[in-house]
Design an enzyme around this catalytic site. Structure first.
Site: not given
Ligand code: NAD
Length: 256
Positions: A138, A151
């Site tokens: 991130s 985080y």
């Molecule tokens: P999201 O909430 O849409 O998806 C998260 C996914 O992780 C889901 O499939 C959920 O079921 C799964 N998950 C959560 N806890 C779990 C566990 N204990 N075991 C197995 N699966 C689990 O979130 P997202 O925004 O798509 O985030 C995905 C990644 O991208 C994360 O690592 C997040 O930190 C990173 N990220 C997101 C953003 C953003 O702006 N959305 C920005 C930077 C980084």
């Protein structure tokens, strides 16, 4: 381009993970999905692209379940060639109010799970003389924001883990890199928009605009498809000398 390769994308029932899984499948990679909630819908979506698709529901905070998932991939797919460590959660509170159990969960899911999948996938990659590890960090792996201590600590840790593993594999056809997205409009971020809208009594569109304006100069969300395209590049032969990088795709956030 990725026909004959198997990609595990953790946390791929939703958001960025599902977007990356679909993009890799469009390049011909077989896909193993993981994550909570409905998995039949995402599985059917990827299957429609004509590749082999598996699902394992391992809880990424539990090392024994991660081991079972990696064994399933070895047995059913002949190993993991592309490992995308994407599962992640968020909790927003200042350090002195941060629930210790949330700290532990964020460190386990956002950081330690990547150590476990990597320690189990790297031997197979070395044996096959090909592998790609892509850790979804991130902008918070590069800079901090108030209220996100766990985080930020986990994502900085993930960038550090990426660099160390990249050095250990530097002479091999196995690369390890991180992608650092800025804001992406997924359920994880929608929760933060909803919280802002409620706290500051803003309509949802204004809450969204303010969230972007605060950090992301492009004023546009990065999309899962754009992140998928970067992952495809990192899997290409042209990217073989991209090693240990934390590649931001953040609309200028970390350029400030
Ligand atoms: P999201 O909430 O849409 O998806 C998260 C996914 O992780 C889901 O499939 C959920 O079921 C799964 N998950 C959560 N806890 C779990 C566990 N204990 N075991 C197995 N699966 C689990 O979130 P997202 O925004 O798509 O985030 C995905 C990644 O991208 C994360 O690592 C997040 O930190 C990173 N990220 C997101 C953003 C953003 O702006 N959305 C920005 C930077 C980084």
């Amino acid at each position: 381009m990725l026909k004959g390769k198997t990609a595990l994308v953790t946390g791929s029932t939703s958001g960025i993970g599902l977007g990356i899984a679909l993009t890799l499948a469009r390049q011909g990679a077989d896909i193993v999905l993981n994550g909570f909630g409905d998995h039949a819908g995402p599985k059917a979506e990827v299957e429609a692209l004509g590749v082999k698709v598996g699902y394992h529901g391992a809880d990424m905070s539990k090392p024994a379940e991660i081991e079972a998932m990696m064994a399933y991939i070895d047995q059913q797919f002949g190993g993991c060639d592309i490992l995308v460590n994407n599962a992640g959660i968020q909790h927003v509170a200042n350090v002195d109010e941060f629930p210790p159990e949330k700290w532990d969960a964020i460190l386990a899911i956002n950081l330690s799970s990547a150590f476990h999948t990597m320690r189990l996938a790297l031997p197979g990659m070395k044996k096959k003389q090909w592998g790609r590890v892509i850790n979804i960090a991130s902008t918070h792996g590069l800079v901090a924001s108030a209220g996100k201590s766990a985080y930020v600590a986990a994502k900085h840790g993930l960038v550090g883990l990426t660099k160390a593993a990249a050095l250990e594999t530097a002479t091999l056809p196995v690369t390890v890199n991180a992608i650092c997205p800025g804001w992406v409009l997924t359920p994880l971020v929608q929760k933060q928009i909803d919280a802002r809208s409620e706290k500051d009594k803003l309509d949802p569109a204004e809450a969204k605009r303010q969230l972007l304006a605060e950090k992301q100069p492009s004023l546009q969300f990065t999309t899962p498809e754009e992140l998928g395209a970067l992952a495809v590049f990192l899997c290409s032969d042209a990217a073989v000398n991209v090693r240990g990088q934390a590649w931001a795709m953040d609309g200028g956030w970390t350029a400030q």
